[in-house]
Design a protein around this motif. Structure first.
Motif, mmCIF file in Angstrom:
data_model
loop_
_atom_site.group_PDB
_atom_site.id
_atom_site.type_symbol
_atom_site.label_atom_id
_atom_site.label_comp_id
_atom_site.label_asym_id
_atom_site.label_seq_id
_atom_site.Cartn_x
_atom_site.Cartn_y
_atom_site.Cartn_z
ATOM 1 N N GLN A 145 0.824 -1.210 0.000
ATOM 2 C CA GLN A 145 0.000 0.000 0.000
ATOM 3 C C GLN A 145 0.864 1.269 0.000
ATOM 4 N N TYR A 146 0.321 2.328 -0.618
ATOM 5 C CA TYR A 146 0.864 3.695 -0.508
ATOM 6 C C TYR A 146 2.225 3.881 -1.169
ATOM 7 N N VAL A 147 2.534 3.105 -2.203
ATOM 8 C CA VAL A 147 3.798 3.300 -2.915
ATOM 9 C C VAL A 147 3.531 3.303 -4.423
ATOM 10 N N ARG A 148 4.427 3.938 -5.155
ATOM 11 C CA ARG A 148 4.306 3.972 -6.605
ATOM 12 C C ARG A 148 4.786 2.662 -7.222
ATOM 13 N N LEU A 149 4.559 2.516 -8.522
ATOM 14 C CA LEU A 149 4.683 1.219 -9.167
ATOM 15 C C LEU A 149 6.040 0.550 -8.986
ATOM 16 N N ILE A 150 7.133 1.233 -9.305
ATOM 17 C CA ILE A 150 8.429 0.550 -9.297
ATOM 18 C C ILE A 150 8.828 0.088 -7.894
ATOM 19 N N PRO A 151 8.774 0.928 -6.847
ATOM 20 C CA PRO A 151 9.043 0.391 -5.503
ATOM 21 C C PRO A 151 7.993 -0.620 -5.049
ATOM 22 N N TRP A 152 6.780 -0.466 -5.543
ATOM 23 C CA TRP A 152 5.708 -1.429 -5.239
ATOM 24 C C TRP A 152 6.110 -2.817 -5.736
ATOM 25 N N LEU A 153 6.653 -2.875 -6.946
ATOM 26 C CA LEU A 153 7.114 -4.144 -7.496
ATOM 27 C C LEU A 153 8.374 -4.638 -6.797
ATOM 28 N N ASN B 293 -4.347 1.772 -11.691
ATOM 29 C CA ASN B 293 -3.660 2.999 -12.086
ATOM 30 C C ASN B 293 -3.925 4.140 -11.110
ATOM 31 N N MET B 294 -5.130 4.209 -10.571
ATOM 32 C CA MET B 294 -5.468 5.264 -9.606
ATOM 33 C C MET B 294 -4.812 4.999 -8.257
ATOM 34 N N LYS B 295 -4.848 3.750 -7.814
ATOM 35 C CA LYS B 295 -4.295 3.432 -6.501
ATOM 36 C C LYS B 295 -2.797 3.676 -6.437
ATOM 37 N N LEU B 296 -2.079 3.336 -7.510
ATOM 38 C CA LEU B 296 -0.632 3.503 -7.525
ATOM 39 C C LEU B 296 -0.211 4.904 -7.982
ATOM 40 N N PRO C 12 -2.836 -6.877 -4.871
ATOM 41 C CA PRO C 12 -2.273 -5.755 -4.121
ATOM 42 C C PRO C 12 -2.483 -4.393 -4.778
ATOM 43 N N SER C 13 -2.982 -4.361 -6.013
ATOM 44 C CA SER C 13 -3.102 -3.076 -6.714
ATOM 45 C C SER C 13 -4.533 -2.651 -6.947
ATOM 46 N N ASN C 14 -5.503 -3.442 -6.481
ATOM 47 C CA ASN C 14 -6.890 -3.091 -6.798
ATOM 48 C C ASN C 14 -7.763 -2.789 -5.568
ATOM 49 N N ASP C 15 -8.074 -3.602 -4.629
ATOM 50 C CA ASP C 15 -7.543 -4.907 -4.265
ATOM 51 C C ASP C 15 -8.575 -6.015 -4.441
ATOM 52 N N ASN C 16 -9.270 -6.033 -5.559
ATOM 53 C CA ASN C 16 -10.195 -7.135 -5.800
ATOM 54 C C ASN C 16 -10.269 -7.461 -7.289
ATOM 55 N N TYR C 17 -11.066 -8.483 -7.614
ATOM 56 C CA TYR C 17 -11.234 -8.931 -8.989
ATOM 57 C C TYR C 17 -12.706 -8.813 -9.400
ATOM 58 N N MET D 103 -16.193 -1.434 -13.665
ATOM 59 C CA MET D 103 -16.956 -0.684 -14.666
ATOM 60 C C MET D 103 -17.303 0.713 -14.154
ATOM 61 N N LYS D 104 -17.754 0.798 -12.915
ATOM 62 C CA LYS D 104 -18.103 2.100 -12.349
ATOM 63 C C LYS D 104 -16.873 2.996 -12.266
ATOM 64 N N ILE D 105 -15.760 2.440 -11.795
ATOM 65 C CA ILE D 105 -14.546 3.238 -11.648
ATOM 66 C C ILE D 105 -14.046 3.719 -13.010
#
Length: 465
Positions: free
Chosen positions: A82-90, A295-298, A323-328, A334-336
């Protein structure tokens, strides 16, 4: 006799005429839809001459949803980055966690993911990055067992970087090109087209982890086998900087140089592109998978979907990973997606609910090359159908079934799921696998992976054990 007759309800067909049929009916024989029409016209032939009759009154009946970008291995690690951008997130969270997976972990996470997808209305998915340590054979068997329609993309790589960052992929995930290519070919021979539900694609890692020579080899082999390719592209600003510095071009121009544009290619995210690149995507018939929650969360930005659709680019919808959504839940997605385009364009008409439903159904099918088989409710197509219970406070009165699906419905409203003519879930109970056993296994394995990786979730409040 017919096998299944769905009678009553509101049918959102997404057929060529985009018909919405109130008090409709659908007749299924084997795995195909053979009749679509009004219930009163179909009752006389099928009400008493069908093995299974499903009462769809107070329900919306629509095509099964198609998730165009899924990381199944991440289902078991949601909440851990949580709370990190993509590259450190990975680098610091996702890759170390996945680098400690066993093949049994990979299969359990895949089953957990598919349970969630089915229970929120997804019938077909594109898995976009299986590594060897997840056990691709076991994952394919899991798809076969649970009854979903799945396109399994296998990672191929030949160096451990991401964009300008060198050697950042976790050692547990680093593979040789030869190993990845060999497994793609093995899985293609063993599984591609099996049951008409399981397909094998290439899923090369993001530029920085793959050389131009290997990309070109993948493109050539995919063309030879007649299969698809999916790859992350232009997800963050750092990607644009990488292409400019290393290749003196834009992200989509790079794909053009290596031959990775066309009707068998699904590019994921595609956030940081300009108007010229959008026109190139449209001209080549290349598909895009939009993943707004991720994309919004990260903090990565949002894909210019409204512009792409207007230019003629085919765009589908994806949930991405745990970890990036956090669901399927593709209904939530669709709403988002709709809200995101209204926001970035400062225009509530930027994208319509009808367009969003198309993204989650027929456009997703087109991206997978399956639009002649699935993605709409039409006679002759395969029976991938979901029933959504609208007799609930947040959906009554049913004044507008299209906008209700996009803006008001929830994944938990899905009551029944039919895939390839087979009832997979009814009255919210999964019929093909033991849901409780999978949940218990995922609970145990998830904590064990976290312990092995030595990573703790980011929680700002104190937990008293």
């Amino acid at each position: 006799m017919a096998d299944v007759y769905i009678r009553g309800g509101i049918l959102i067909t997404v057929d060529k005429e985009r018909r919405i049929i109130k008090d409709g009916g659908i007749v299924i024989e084997g795995n195909r839809i053979v009749k679509v029409g009004k219930r009163e016209d179909l009752d006389k032939d099928y009400l008493h001459h069908t093995d299974i009759v499903i009462d769809a009154s107070r329900k919306i009946v629509m095509p099964g949803l198609i998730d165009l970008h899924v990381h199944m291995a991440q289902a078991m690690t949601r909440g851990m980055a949580q709370y990190v951008r993509l590259i450190p997130w990975l680098k610091d969270y996702v890759w170390p966690l996945q680098g400690h997976y066993t093949t049994d972990d990979g299969k359990t996470s895949a089953l957990l993911c598919m349970l969630e997808m089915i229970k929120s209305g997804t019938t077909t998915f594109l898995e976009v990055g299986i590594s060897g340590r997840y056990g691709m054979e076991g994952i394919a068997k899991a798809v076969e067992e649970i009854g979903m329609r799945g396109v399994l993309g296998r990672h191929v790589m030949d160096q451990p970087g991401y964009a300008l960052e060198e050697s950042i992929i976790h050692p547990g995930l680093v593979e040789t090109k030869e190993y990845g290519m060999k497994e793609v070919l093995h899985m293609y021979q063993r599984w591609h087209g099996k049951h008409g539900r399981i397909f094998i694609w290439f899923a090369p890692r993001t530029p920085g982890a793959v050389t131009i020579e290997t990309y070109k080899e993948i493109v050539a082999k995919a063309k030879e086998l007649g299969i698809g390719i999916t790859m992350h592209l232009a997800e963050v600003k750092e990607d644009v900087e990488y292409f400019k510095k290393e290749f003196n071009c834009k992200p989509v121009e790079f794909c053009q140089k290596i031959g990775m544009l066309g009707s068998n290619v699904v590019l994921a995210h595609v956030v940081w592109v300009d108007d010229e690149e959008i026109q190139l995507l449209a001209k080549t018939g290349t598909h895009v998978a939009h993943n707004p929650s991720c994309n919004m969360k990260l903090g990565s930005g949002l894909t210019p979907v409204a512009k792409m659709l207007k230019a003629g680019v085919n765009v589908g919808l994806g949930c991405d990973g745990g970890p990036s959504n956090d669901n399927y839940d593709l209904i939530e997605e669709m709403k988002i997606a709709a809200l995101g385009q209204a926001l970035i364009n400062m225009d509530p008409k930027a994208i319509t609910a009808e367009e969003v439903i198309e993204m989650a159904t027929i456009r997703g099918a087109k991206a997978l090359g399956l639009d002649k088989e699935i993605g709409s409710i039409e006679e002759g197509k395969k029976a991938d159908i979901i029933l959504i219970d609208y007799w609930k406070p947040h959906l009554v009165p049913m004044l507008n079934p299209v906008t209700h699906i996009v803006y008001a419905a929830q994944g938990q409203d899905v009551d029944t799921v039919i895939i390839d003519g087979k009832i997979i879930m009814q009255n919210r109970r999964i019929l093909t696998v033991d849901e409780e056993r999978i949940l218990e296994e995922a609970e145990k394995r998830g904590f064990n992976v976290i312990k092995r990786a030595g990573i703790k979730p980011i929680i700002h409040w104190k937990i008293i054990e």
